[in-house]
Design a protein around this motif. Structure first.
Motif, PDB file in Angstrom:
ATOM      1  N   MET A   1     -26.223 -37.917  32.014  1.00  0.00           N
ATOM      2  CA  MET A   1     -27.027 -36.842  32.592  1.00  0.00           C
ATOM      3  C   MET A   1     -28.520 -37.190  32.536  1.00  0.00           C
ATOM      4  O   MET A   1     -29.254 -37.016  33.492  1.00  0.00           O
TER       5      MET A   1
ATOM      6  N   ARG B   1     -30.204 -39.873  32.805  1.00  0.00           N
ATOM      7  CA  ARG B   1     -30.685 -40.788  33.856  1.00  0.00           C
ATOM      8  C   ARG B   1     -30.918 -40.047  35.165  1.00  0.00           C
ATOM      9  O   ARG B   1     -31.742 -40.433  35.966  1.00  0.00           O
ATOM     10  N   ASN B   2     -30.131 -39.018  35.368  1.00  0.00           N
ATOM     11  CA  ASN B   2     -30.203 -38.315  36.641  1.00  0.00           C
ATOM     12  C   ASN B   2     -31.134 -37.102  36.620  1.00  0.00           C
ATOM     13  O   ASN B   2     -31.224 -36.376  37.583  1.00  0.00           O
ATOM     14  N   THR B   3     -31.808 -36.899  35.528  1.00  0.00           N
ATOM     15  CA  THR B   3     -32.626 -35.695  35.403  1.00  0.00           C
ATOM     16  C   THR B   3     -34.104 -36.044  35.342  1.00  0.00           C
ATOM     17  O   THR B   3     -34.487 -37.030  34.724  1.00  0.00           O
ATOM     18  N   MET B   4     -34.901 -35.249  35.986  1.00  0.00           N
ATOM     19  CA  MET B   4     -36.349 -35.434  35.868  1.00  0.00           C
ATOM     20  C   MET B   4     -37.050 -34.116  36.159  1.00  0.00           C
ATOM     21  O   MET B   4     -36.459 -33.166  36.652  1.00  0.00           O
ATOM     22  N   SER B   5     -38.317 -34.076  35.836  1.00  0.00           N
ATOM     23  CA  SER B   5     -39.056 -32.846  36.114  1.00  0.00           C
ATOM     24  C   SER B   5     -40.424 -33.168  36.686  1.00  0.00           C
ATOM     25  O   SER B   5     -40.973 -34.234  36.438  1.00  0.00           O
ATOM     26  N   VAL B   6     -40.910 -32.232  37.487  1.00  0.00           N
ATOM     27  CA  VAL B   6     -42.264 -32.364  37.994  1.00  0.00           C
ATOM     28  C   VAL B   6     -43.133 -31.533  37.066  1.00  0.00           C
ATOM     29  O   VAL B   6     -42.965 -30.331  36.959  1.00  0.00           O
ATOM     30  N   GLU B   7     -44.007 -32.226  36.340  1.00  0.00           N
ATOM     31  CA  GLU B   7     -44.757 -31.567  35.273  1.00  0.00           C
ATOM     32  C   GLU B   7     -45.721 -30.499  35.798  1.00  0.00           C
ATOM     33  O   GLU B   7     -46.290 -30.651  36.869  1.00  0.00           O
TER      34      GLU B   7
END
Lengths: 305, 163
Positions: free
Chosen positions: A1, A3-9
Motif C-alpha cells: 500500500m 508504494r501506491n500512496t502519496m499526498s499533496v502537502e
C-alpha cells in the motif's frame, strides 16, 4: 500500500484564503476598489500592493507607449520600484510621447488610457500665418509649445485619434484645454461648433462657448446680441432644428491644473474597432475677429461615470 | 463507452479528501488538476493521492467541475457550442454559498486548476466590488488586525478611493 500512496502537502492554514487568491480577486476589480479594500486587513493590504495586481491594472500595451516617451523607456521605468508606483506616477504625471506631440496618462480610478493631443498635433487653419496664430513656449504647458490666437475670423481646429490607441469598452470624452493671457474676445456673439465623429463621416455636433464668462452671461441673459431674430425667422430655424441655441451649450470649466477645458463631444470605443475619430471646433459663421485663446491641446479621457 | 474492456480500460486515480472520503476519477479528469498532471508527467503519480487541504464537500464540487470541462472539451461538439455550454455551466456552478465559493477558490489555487481559479476569483471580485469594508471582513471571516495608526495611514493613502 505504501508504494501506491502519496499526498499533496498543504502549504498553509486551511481556514484562511491565500493571499494569492485575494490578489487575483482584487486584480479583477478596479484600481479604485483595490485601494479601498486595502483597509480590510493587512493581508488585503499586502495583496493590493503586489505587482501582479498592478500589472493587470496597467493597460496591456503600456510598455509600447512608454517606448514612445521623449525621456526614453529606461529613464521612465528606472524611477519605479513597483508596478503600483508606476501606475500612480502615470496617473498624476502625464508622460510626453511622439516627439512632444502627445501626452499619455492613466485615469486613476479605472486605469484607462488618456491622451492629450498637443496644439502642434492639431490641424489649425491659418496656424502657420504669424499674423493670425503664434507658437510660443508656455511654462504652464506640459508641451514645448502652445498656439496663441492673435486674430482670425475663420477659427477652425481639428484633431485625430485612432480608437486602437484607447481602452476598449469605454465612453471617451474630448475636451479643448485652453487658457488666455488677457481675455478671450470675439466668441461672445456667436457660439463655436464642436463635432466628434468617425473621420470622413458626419459627426455629432455640439454648441460650445469659449468665453470664460459665457455661462454667467447666459444665465442672466446678458448675451450680447448682434443679430436680431424676429419671431418668424426664429420659428423657421427652430423647425429646421439647426438653431444653435436649441442644443445644450457647453461652457468652460477650470481644471485642477488651472487650465480651462470645454467638452467637445463623446464617443464609445469598442474592442474590435480601428477607426480614426476626428474632433473639430469651428467658429466661422460670425465673420468677426476673434483672439486671445491659448491652446494647449485636446484631451481625450474616459467620461466620468 | 465500449464494452470491450482491454482496449478501453481507463486509468483511474483515487483522491482522498481531508475528511477521508475517497473519490475515484478517470485520468482525463485528474489531469485537470495541475498538481496531479505534473505528477503524472514526472511519472511519479501513485494511484492513491491524499489531498489534505480539501474537504469531501469541496472535492466533490471540484470533481464535478473538472468532469464537465473534460467531457465538454473532448466531445464532438464544435468549439462555439462547447464554449456556450461551459459558460452556462460555469454560471450555474458559481451559484453557491459564499463560504463554499471561498473554499472552492482556495482549492482551485491549491490543486492548481487555472480555469476554476480564474472563475472563482472573478466571482469573488464581483461580490466584493460594491461591498463596504465591514461587509468584506465578515464575508472573508477576517479580523481587522491593523493597529489604529496603521489603519489611519492606509485610509489616508487611499483617501481618493473612498470618495
Amino acid at each position: 500500500m505504501e508504494r501506491n500512496t502519496m499526498s499533496v502537502e498543504s502549504y498553509n492554514d486551511f481556514q484562511a484564503l491565500p493571499e494569492g487568491c485575494i490578489a487575483t480577486a482584487l486584480s479583477l476589480t478596479s484600481p479604485k476598489d483595490a485601494c479601498r479594500l486595502s483597509v480590510v486587513n493587512p493581508t488585503f493590504r499586502s495583496a493590493a500592493e503586489s505587482d501582479a495586481v498592478w500589472e493587470r491594472f496597467l493597460p496591456p500595451d503600456y510598455r509600447d507607449i512608454i517606448l514612445r516617451s521623449v525621456d526614453g523607456y529606461d529613464s521612465v521605468l528606472a524611477k519605479f520600484r513597483s508596478k503600483k508606483e508606476l501606475y500612480f506616477h502615470l496617473c498624476d504625471n502625464p508622460i510626453i510621447i511622439d516627439g512632444g506631440n502627445k501626452s499619455f496618462s492613466l485615469d486613476k480610478g479605472t486605469g484607462k488610457k488618456c491622451f492629450m493631443l498637443a496644439a502642434r498635433d492639431l490641424l489649425i487653419v491659418w496656424g502657420d500665418t504669424p499674423e493670425y496664430w503664434r507658437w510660443i513656449p508656455y511654462p504652464e504647458s506640459r508641451f514645448p509649445e502652445v498656439a496663441e490666437l492673435l486674430d482670425v475670423c475663420w477659427f477652425e481646429i481639428r484633431g485625430k485619434i485612432n480608437t486602437s490607441m484607447l481602452s476598449s469598452g469605454t465612453t471617451y470624452a474630448a475636451y479643448l484645454v485652453f487658457t488666455s493671457k488677457s481675455g478671450i474676445y470675439g466668441f461672445e456673439y456667436q457660439p463655436a461648433e464642436a463635432t466628434v465623429g468617425i473621420s470622413g463621416q458626419d459627426g455629432v455636433k455640439r454648441t460650445v462657448c469659449l468665453d470664460p464668462d459665457g455661462e454667467q452671461r447666459h444665465r442672466y441673459q446678458i448675451v450680447p446680441r448682434r443679430i436680431f431674430f424676429n419671431h418668424r425667422l426664429a420659428h423657421i430655424y427652430r423647425r429646421r432644428g439647426d438653431l444653435a441655441s436649441e442644443r445644450i451649450t457647453e461652457y468652460p470649466k477650470v481644471r485642477a491644473d488651472k487650465w480651462m477645458e470645454v467638452g467637445l463631444g463623446e464617443f464609445y470605443v469598442d474592442g474590435e474597432q480601428n477607426l480614426d475619430m476626428e474632433i473639430s471646433l469651428t467658429e466661422t459663421k460670425g465673420g468677426n475677429w476673434k483672439n486671445g485663446v491659448v491652446i494647449q491641446g485636446i484631451e481625450i479621457r474616459p467620461k466620468a461615470e | 463507452m465500449s464494452s470491450s474492456t482491454e482496449l478501453t480500460e481507463k486509468k483511474v486515480f483515487l483522491l482522498k479528501s481531508l475528511d477521508g472520503v475517497i473519490f475515484e476519477v478517470e485520468e482525463s479528469v485528474a489531469v485537470q488538476l495541475e498538481v496531479i498532471r505534473e505528477l503524472i508527467e514526472g511519472d511519479c503519480a501513485r494511484p492513491f493521492i491524499s489531498l489534505y487541504n480539501v474537504t469531501s464537500e469541496i472535492l466533490a464540487l471540484v470533481i464535478e467541475y473538472c468532469k464537465h470541462h473534460a467531457e465538454t472539451c473532448s466531445g464532438g461538439t464544435s468549439a462555439t457550442i462547447a464554449d456556450e455550454d461551459l459558460k452556462t455551466f460555469d454560471n450555474e456552478f458559481m451559484n453557491v454559498d459564499e463560504n463554499i465559493l471561498l473554499e472552492l477558490c482556495s482549492a482551485a489555487d491549491y490543486l492548481d486548476i487555472k480555469s476554476l481559479f480564474e472563475l472563482t476569483c472573478r466571482t469573488l471580485a464581483s461580490l466584493i466590488k460594491d461591498r463596504t469594508i465591514i461587509e468584506v471582513r465578515k464575508m472573508f471571516n477576517v479580523e481587522n488586525d491593523f493597529s489604529v495608526v496603521e489603519e489611519k495611514a492606509v485610509r489616508k493613502e487611499f483617501a481618493w478611493a473612498f470618495k
